[in-house]
Design a protein around this motif. Structure first.
Motif, PDB file in Angstrom:
ATOM      1  N   ALA A  29       2.767   6.385  13.670  1.00  0.00           N
ATOM      2  CA  ALA A  29       3.046   5.642  12.444  1.00  0.00           C
ATOM      3  C   ALA A  29       2.367   4.274  12.476  1.00  0.00           C
ATOM      4  O   ALA A  29       1.812   3.811  11.470  1.00  0.00           O
ATOM      5  CB  ALA A  29       4.553   5.496  12.239  1.00  0.00           C
ATOM      6  N   TRP A  30       2.400   3.608  13.636  1.00  0.00           N
ATOM      7  CA  TRP A  30       1.752   2.292  13.758  1.00  0.00           C
ATOM      8  C   TRP A  30       0.236   2.415  13.586  1.00  0.00           C
ATOM      9  O   TRP A  30      -0.383   1.620  12.894  1.00  0.00           O
ATOM     10  CB  TRP A  30       2.084   1.642  15.095  1.00  0.00           C
ATOM     11  CG  TRP A  30       1.334   0.363  15.290  1.00  0.00           C
ATOM     12  CD1 TRP A  30       0.330   0.133  16.161  1.00  0.00           C
ATOM     13  CD2 TRP A  30       1.505  -0.849  14.555  1.00  0.00           C
ATOM     14  NE1 TRP A  30      -0.139  -1.145  16.029  1.00  0.00           N
ATOM     15  CE2 TRP A  30       0.568  -1.773  15.044  1.00  0.00           C
ATOM     16  CE3 TRP A  30       2.365  -1.237  13.535  1.00  0.00           C
ATOM     17  CZ2 TRP A  30       0.463  -3.059  14.546  1.00  0.00           C
ATOM     18  CZ3 TRP A  30       2.258  -2.534  13.042  1.00  0.00           C
ATOM     19  CH2 TRP A  30       1.322  -3.425  13.547  1.00  0.00           C
ATOM     20  N   ARG A  34      -2.001   0.640  10.683  1.00  0.00           N
ATOM     21  CA  ARG A  34      -3.113  -0.251  11.022  1.00  0.00           C
ATOM     22  C   ARG A  34      -4.435   0.238  10.428  1.00  0.00           C
ATOM     23  O   ARG A  34      -5.185  -0.529   9.820  1.00  0.00           O
ATOM     24  CB  ARG A  34      -3.232  -0.368  12.537  1.00  0.00           C
ATOM     25  CG  ARG A  34      -4.231  -1.431  12.976  1.00  0.00           C
ATOM     26  CD  ARG A  34      -4.349  -1.507  14.472  1.00  0.00           C
ATOM     27  NE  ARG A  34      -4.919  -0.260  14.967  1.00  0.00           N
ATOM     28  CZ  ARG A  34      -4.507   0.382  16.047  1.00  0.00           C
ATOM     29  NH1 ARG A  34      -3.521  -0.097  16.762  1.00  0.00           N
ATOM     30  NH2 ARG A  34      -5.066   1.494  16.426  1.00  0.00           N
ATOM     31  N   THR A  35      -4.732   1.534  10.562  1.00  0.00           N
ATOM     32  CA  THR A  35      -6.010   2.044  10.063  1.00  0.00           C
ATOM     33  C   THR A  35      -6.055   2.069   8.544  1.00  0.00           C
ATOM     34  O   THR A  35      -7.116   1.868   7.956  1.00  0.00           O
ATOM     35  CB  THR A  35      -6.311   3.446  10.622  1.00  0.00           C
ATOM     36  OG1 THR A  35      -5.239   4.326  10.303  1.00  0.00           O
ATOM     37  CG2 THR A  35      -6.519   3.399  12.118  1.00  0.00           C
ATOM     38  N   ARG A  36      -4.915   2.277   7.899  1.00  0.00           N
ATOM     39  CA  ARG A  36      -4.895   2.221   6.432  1.00  0.00           C
ATOM     40  C   ARG A  36      -5.181   0.816   5.932  1.00  0.00           C
ATOM     41  O   ARG A  36      -5.866   0.626   4.932  1.00  0.00           O
ATOM     42  CB  ARG A  36      -3.553   2.720   5.913  1.00  0.00           C
ATOM     43  CG  ARG A  36      -3.392   4.216   6.077  1.00  0.00           C
ATOM     44  CD  ARG A  36      -2.002   4.678   5.770  1.00  0.00           C
ATOM     45  NE  ARG A  36      -1.909   6.117   5.967  1.00  0.00           N
ATOM     46  CZ  ARG A  36      -0.770   6.756   6.061  1.00  0.00           C
ATOM     47  NH1 ARG A  36       0.379   6.114   5.974  1.00  0.00           N
ATOM     48  NH2 ARG A  36      -0.766   8.064   6.243  1.00  0.00           N
ATOM     49  N   ARG A  63       0.603   3.745   1.282  1.00  0.00           N
ATOM     50  CA  ARG A  63       1.470   4.814   1.782  1.00  0.00           C
ATOM     51  C   ARG A  63       2.367   4.298   2.899  1.00  0.00           C
ATOM     52  O   ARG A  63       2.022   3.385   3.635  1.00  0.00           O
ATOM     53  CB  ARG A  63       0.628   5.970   2.309  1.00  0.00           C
ATOM     54  CG  ARG A  63      -0.094   6.718   1.204  1.00  0.00           C
ATOM     55  CD  ARG A  63      -1.040   7.751   1.728  1.00  0.00           C
ATOM     56  NE  ARG A  63      -0.350   8.727   2.555  1.00  0.00           N
ATOM     57  CZ  ARG A  63      -0.969   9.658   3.252  1.00  0.00           C
ATOM     58  NH1 ARG A  63      -2.268   9.741   3.259  1.00  0.00           N
ATOM     59  NH2 ARG A  63      -0.277  10.509   3.982  1.00  0.00           N
ATOM     60  N   ALA A  64       3.523   4.917   3.034  1.00  0.00           N
ATOM     61  CA  ALA A  64       4.465   4.552   4.100  1.00  0.00           C
ATOM     62  C   ALA A  64       3.879   4.940   5.453  1.00  0.00           C
ATOM     63  O   ALA A  64       3.196   5.962   5.567  1.00  0.00           O
ATOM     64  CB  ALA A  64       5.790   5.268   3.882  1.00  0.00           C
ATOM     65  N   PRO A  65       4.134   4.155   6.479  1.00  0.00           N
ATOM     66  CA  PRO A  65       3.570   4.461   7.800  1.00  0.00           C
ATOM     67  C   PRO A  65       3.972   5.829   8.334  1.00  0.00           C
ATOM     68  O   PRO A  65       3.214   6.457   9.055  1.00  0.00           O
ATOM     69  CB  PRO A  65       4.126   3.352   8.698  1.00  0.00           C
ATOM     70  CG  PRO A  65       4.501   2.256   7.786  1.00  0.00           C
ATOM     71  CD  PRO A  65       4.881   2.898   6.480  1.00  0.00           C
ATOM     72  N   TRP A  66       5.149   6.299   8.004  1.00  0.00           N
ATOM     73  CA  TRP A  66       5.614   7.587   8.520  1.00  0.00           C
ATOM     74  C   TRP A  66       5.091   8.767   7.704  1.00  0.00           C
ATOM     75  O   TRP A  66       5.284   9.901   8.074  1.00  0.00           O
ATOM     76  CB  TRP A  66       7.140   7.620   8.571  1.00  0.00           C
ATOM     77  CG  TRP A  66       7.764   7.281   7.263  1.00  0.00           C
ATOM     78  CD1 TRP A  66       8.017   8.127   6.221  1.00  0.00           C
ATOM     79  CD2 TRP A  66       8.193   5.987   6.844  1.00  0.00           C
ATOM     80  NE1 TRP A  66       8.570   7.446   5.177  1.00  0.00           N
ATOM     81  CE2 TRP A  66       8.701   6.127   5.531  1.00  0.00           C
ATOM     82  CE3 TRP A  66       8.203   4.743   7.437  1.00  0.00           C
ATOM     83  CZ2 TRP A  66       9.200   5.049   4.820  1.00  0.00           C
ATOM     84  CZ3 TRP A  66       8.704   3.669   6.717  1.00  0.00           C
ATOM     85  CH2 TRP A  66       9.200   3.835   5.429  1.00  0.00           C
ATOM     86  N   ASP A  67       4.394   8.494   6.581  1.00  0.00           N
ATOM     87  CA  ASP A  67       3.785   9.550   5.779  1.00  0.00           C
ATOM     88  C   ASP A  67       2.444   9.892   6.413  1.00  0.00           C
ATOM     89  O   ASP A  67       1.443   9.224   6.176  1.00  0.00           O
ATOM     90  CB  ASP A  67       3.615   9.076   4.340  1.00  0.00           C
ATOM     91  CG  ASP A  67       3.027  10.144   3.432  1.00  0.00           C
ATOM     92  OD1 ASP A  67       2.828  11.279   3.898  1.00  0.00           O
ATOM     93  OD2 ASP A  67       2.767   9.840   2.259  1.00  0.00           O
ATOM     94  N   LEU A  68       2.419  10.939   7.230  1.00  0.00           N
ATOM     95  CA  LEU A  68       1.224  11.260   8.006  1.00  0.00           C
ATOM     96  C   LEU A  68       0.469  12.468   7.471  1.00  0.00           C
ATOM     97  O   LEU A  68      -0.428  12.983   8.137  1.00  0.00           O
ATOM     98  CB  LEU A  68       1.614  11.484   9.478  1.00  0.00           C
ATOM     99  CG  LEU A  68       2.269  10.286  10.160  1.00  0.00           C
ATOM    100  CD1 LEU A  68       2.725  10.661  11.564  1.00  0.00           C
ATOM    101  CD2 LEU A  68       1.338   9.095  10.204  1.00  0.00           C
TER     102      LEU A  68
END
Length: 78
Positions: A29-30, A34-36, A63-68
């Motif tokens: 998620a982190w 970061r990449t987004r 997007r939310a970090p946990w949306d992978l």
């Protein structure tokens, strides 16, 4: 006649994630977060090389970090 004992099935408990898998999920998620955000720093030429528009970069960064899930760009994907 013999007495039968009827055993009841144990109640299923929800499986808790193990510490390594929880840590891995937080790390992923982190990295996604970061990449987004780094996408927003790219110039138009580099975004074009990736096949993204500025609007795609903003949509991805929000997007939310946990949306992978993979990015969806309205092309019938996913």
């Amino acid at each position: 006649m013999s007495a039968r004992t009827v055993s009841r099935p144990a109640l299923a408990r929800p499986a808790l994630p193990s510490l390594p898998s929880l840590w891995d999920g937080l790390r992923r998620a982190w990295v996604a977060h970061r990449t987004r955000r780094q996408l927003l720093e790219l110039d138009e030429h580099l975004l074009h090389d990736l096949g993204l528009s500025r609007a795609d970069a903003w949509r991805e960064a929000r997007r939310a970090p946990w949306d992978l899930d993979p990015i969806r760009r309205g092309r019938g994907i996913g």
